[in-house]
Design a protein around this motif. Structure first.
Motif, mmCIF file in Angstrom:
data_model
loop_
_atom_site.group_PDB
_atom_site.id
_atom_site.type_symbol
_atom_site.label_atom_id
_atom_site.label_comp_id
_atom_site.label_asym_id
_atom_site.label_seq_id
_atom_site.Cartn_x
_atom_site.Cartn_y
_atom_site.Cartn_z
ATOM 1 N N LEU A 219 20.841 67.874 91.821
ATOM 2 C CA LEU A 219 19.856 68.301 90.852
ATOM 3 C C LEU A 219 18.659 67.816 91.180
ATOM 4 N N THR A 220 18.223 67.535 92.443
ATOM 5 C CA THR A 220 16.884 67.265 92.674
ATOM 6 C C THR A 220 15.797 68.153 92.202
ATOM 7 N N ASP A 221 15.878 69.394 92.316
ATOM 8 C CA ASP A 221 14.779 70.032 91.973
ATOM 9 C C ASP A 221 14.484 70.255 90.431
ATOM 10 N N SER A 222 15.777 70.204 89.557
ATOM 11 C CA SER A 222 15.371 70.258 88.310
ATOM 12 C C SER A 222 14.966 69.004 87.709
ATOM 13 N N LYS A 223 15.557 67.922 88.335
ATOM 14 C CA LYS A 223 15.328 66.493 87.941
ATOM 15 C C LYS A 223 13.726 66.125 88.374
ATOM 16 N N TYR A 224 13.104 66.748 89.493
ATOM 17 C CA TYR A 224 11.737 66.691 89.868
ATOM 18 C C TYR A 224 11.091 67.472 88.987
ATOM 19 N N ASN A 225 11.298 68.546 88.599
ATOM 20 C CA ASN A 225 10.568 69.214 87.530
ATOM 21 C C ASN A 225 10.441 68.549 86.216
ATOM 22 N N GLU A 226 11.456 68.179 85.912
ATOM 23 C CA GLU A 226 11.756 67.163 84.617
ATOM 24 C C GLU A 226 10.584 66.053 84.644
ATOM 25 N N ASN A 258 -2.933 50.857 76.373
ATOM 26 C CA ASN A 258 -3.103 52.317 75.610
ATOM 27 C C ASN A 258 -1.649 52.893 75.497
ATOM 28 N N SER A 259 -0.535 52.245 76.074
ATOM 29 C CA SER A 259 0.621 52.996 76.164
ATOM 30 C C SER A 259 1.015 53.158 74.898
ATOM 31 N N TYR A 260 0.687 52.679 73.750
ATOM 32 C CA TYR A 260 1.176 52.979 72.554
ATOM 33 C C TYR A 260 0.895 54.416 72.112
ATOM 34 N N LEU A 261 -0.312 54.930 72.781
ATOM 35 C CA LEU A 261 -0.472 56.376 72.213
ATOM 36 C C LEU A 261 0.589 57.374 72.706
ATOM 37 N N ILE A 262 1.455 56.943 73.532
ATOM 38 C CA ILE A 262 2.547 57.691 74.286
ATOM 39 C C ILE A 262 3.569 57.794 73.274
ATOM 40 N N ASN A 263 3.728 56.604 72.699
ATOM 41 C CA ASN A 263 4.727 56.709 71.576
ATOM 42 C C ASN A 263 6.367 57.326 71.765
ATOM 43 N N ASP A 264 6.770 57.050 73.145
ATOM 44 C CA ASP A 264 7.800 57.361 73.405
ATOM 45 C C ASP A 264 8.581 56.612 74.489
ATOM 46 N N ASP A 265 9.844 55.967 74.197
ATOM 47 C CA ASP A 265 10.243 54.987 75.393
ATOM 48 C C ASP A 265 10.304 55.550 76.601
ATOM 49 N N VAL A 266 10.996 56.756 76.705
ATOM 50 C CA VAL A 266 11.081 57.334 78.233
ATOM 51 C C VAL A 266 9.841 57.673 78.851
ATOM 52 N N LEU A 267 8.835 58.311 77.922
ATOM 53 C CA LEU A 267 7.700 58.885 78.568
ATOM 54 C C LEU A 267 6.811 57.683 78.917
ATOM 55 N N ILE A 268 6.688 56.517 78.266
ATOM 56 C CA ILE A 268 6.058 55.380 78.621
ATOM 57 C C ILE A 268 6.525 55.029 79.903
ATOM 58 N N LYS A 269 7.921 54.971 80.164
ATOM 59 C CA LYS A 269 8.432 54.417 81.550
ATOM 60 C C LYS A 269 8.149 55.130 82.563
ATOM 61 N N ARG A 270 8.296 56.555 82.342
ATOM 62 C CA ARG A 270 7.948 57.561 83.356
ATOM 63 C C ARG A 270 6.398 57.277 83.873
ATOM 64 N N ALA A 271 5.358 57.355 82.843
ATOM 65 C CA ALA A 271 4.177 56.931 82.992
ATOM 66 C C ALA A 271 3.705 55.720 83.664
ATOM 67 N N ARG A 272 4.312 54.647 83.457
ATOM 68 C CA ARG A 272 4.036 53.279 83.910
ATOM 69 C C ARG A 272 4.374 53.228 85.127
ATOM 70 N N HIS A 273 5.564 53.927 85.607
ATOM 71 C CA HIS A 273 5.932 54.036 87.024
ATOM 72 C C HIS A 273 4.427 54.241 87.727
ATOM 73 N N ALA A 274 4.343 55.782 87.203
ATOM 74 C CA ALA A 274 3.214 56.438 88.163
ATOM 75 C C ALA A 274 1.823 55.586 88.193
ATOM 76 N N VAL A 275 1.294 54.838 87.150
ATOM 77 C CA VAL A 275 0.280 53.983 87.145
ATOM 78 C C VAL A 275 0.449 52.806 88.114
ATOM 79 N N ILE A 276 1.567 52.114 87.758
ATOM 80 C CA ILE A 276 1.735 50.861 88.755
ATOM 81 C C ILE A 276 2.042 51.181 90.072
ATOM 82 N N GLU A 277 2.973 52.097 90.445
ATOM 83 C CA GLU A 277 3.189 52.615 91.616
ATOM 84 C C GLU A 277 1.815 52.670 92.498
#
Ligand code: ADP
Ligand code: MG
Length: 389
Positions: A219-226, A258-277
């Motif tokens: 599923l790599t391609d579809s998960k990657y795009n997601e 500012n993560s409260y602006l995202i207002n969605d648990d899953v999206l916050i996790k994804r973005a947090r990875h990108a920022v901290i990584e």
């Protein structure tokens, strides 16, 4: 493999010795995963495993290609006058696409060639065999045809081949790492600006062990795009209040506030990875500058944890390898590398412990997953080059 063994294989196929032999490496990403499409940094290195090719220029406009990795495909033949996508022999598109995309820029060749390809990278395992073959073609065009183009531009053409010719949604990291590789160095690349710096990697009695899950990517391609669109959505929500272009523009404090602006648990996790990584990658670069392999190891462990919990791209196979690696003596750190969901992980292991390490991790993996893992030592190596006799 060396010049002589490639020449022998070539001769068996084409009944003559090759004129020249070329090599192009694969790559590992030390840290900075899923940061590339978020305007962040990546920290990859070219490795000693890669793709070899025996080459002879022809006087006509015919190209004949054979890969020892795909013997059932046989010899594929085409003309420089028809560089269209070949659905039946997809592997040749990685070479042909380079000729096609360069042709669009007015950079043509007038004589075809015979090419015998043989790689020792596991295919489709996240060590970038695709970038390896693209940059192999690029090296041949530079050295055997004297094409006037810089290496960085060849890197960009390689990405165009994947994006436009093959229709794959991939970043610039792979071609950059392969095309610009330097022995015993890793490359800190800002994927936003393409500014880069080399970092010497002094291994001091340690080696990088690659651990292959031997799990086919599904599923790599579809998960990657997601994941890509989740990060884009999180960015859009942050941009309602913040003046930022990419997630890579934020540091951890700014994100937390500012993560409260995202207002969605899953999206916050994804973005947090990108920022901290991205922040971790800069710290890892600094650790290597300071010759501090211990801190470097801890940062790559943290990267894996974040890819597991926040980005959710690891999976049972990679987690089994990495978590087992963490428990072994002489290990400074381990993480998945590449897109995840299978493919490979890396570990930094004391040289004297490598045999015991492979034995122990291999056993747990076999018992847990039900098929064997594979292990290879990766030396950080130069980019594409011609091999001499
Ligand atoms: P990765 O880059 O992670 O190894 P990709 O799916 O992006 O995986 O690229 C793998 C493809 O590249 C193969 O399926 C094949 O088409 C092509 N390729 C790579 N190495 C070789 C080789 N030695 N011979 C023929 N084709 C190759
Ligand atoms: Mg690839």
């Amino acid at each position: 493999m060396d010049f002589a063994s490639l020449a022998t294989e070539y001769q068996q196929q084409f009944n003559a010795k090759p004129e020249r032999v070329f090599f192009s490496p694969g790559r590992i990403n030390l840290i900075g995963e899923y940061t590339d499409f978020n305007g962040g940094h990546v920290f990859p290195a070219a490795i000693s495993l890669g793709t070899f090719a025996g080459f002879t220029k022809r006087s006509d406009r015919t190209v004949r290609m054979y890969s020892a990795n795909l013997p059932q495909a046989g010899v594929i033949e085409f003309s420089l006058d028809d560089l269209s996508f070949d659905k039946a022999a997809n592997w040749t598109n990685y070479f042909k696409g380079m000729l096609f995309e360069l042709g669009k820029q007015g950079k043509q060749i007038d004589q075809g060639f015979d090419l015998f390809v043989h790689g020792n990278l596991p295919d489709g395992s996240g060590l970038s065999s695709s970038a390896s073959v693209e940059m192999l073609m690029g090296e041949i065009l530079l050295k055997a045809y004297g094409m006037a183009i810089s290496r960085v531009d060849l890197v960009k053409v390689g990405q165009q081949v994947e994006n436009d010719y093959l229709g794959l949604n991939t970043g610039i990291m792979d071609q950059f790492a392969v095309g610009m590789g330097k022995k015993d160095q890793a490359i800190l690349l800002d994927t936003n600006t393409l500014k880069y710096e080399y970092a010497p990697v002094k291994m001091d009695g340690y080696v990088v062990v690659i651990m292959n899950t031997k799990k086919r990517r599904e599923l790599t391609d579809s998960k990657y795009n997601e994941r890509r669109s989740q990060c884009e959505e999180a960015l859009r929500r942050l941009q309602t209040k913040l003046d930022i272009q990419t997630l890579g523009d934020l540091d951890q404090d700014q994100f937390d506030q500012n993560s409260y602006l995202i207002n969605d648990d899953v999206l916050i996790k994804r973005a947090r990875h990108a920022v901290i990584e991205n922040q971790r990658t800069l710290k890892a670069y600094q650790a290597l500058q300071d010759n501090d392999l211990v801190t470097f190891g801890k940062l790559i462990n943290a990267s894996h944890v974040s890819l597991h919990y926040d980005f959710a791209v690891t999976g049972k196979e990679l987690d089994t390898l990495v978590e087992t690696a963490w428990q072994q003596p002489g290990v400074l750190g381990a993480r998945m590398t590449g897109a995840g969901f299978g493919g490979c992980a890396i570990a930094i292991v004391k040289e004297a412990n490598v045999d015991a390490f492979e034995q122990a991790v291999g056993q747990v993996y076999q018992d847990t997953i039900g098929h064997p893992a594979e292990f290879y030592i990766a030396h950080l190596d130069d980019g594409p080059r011609e091999l001499t006799k």
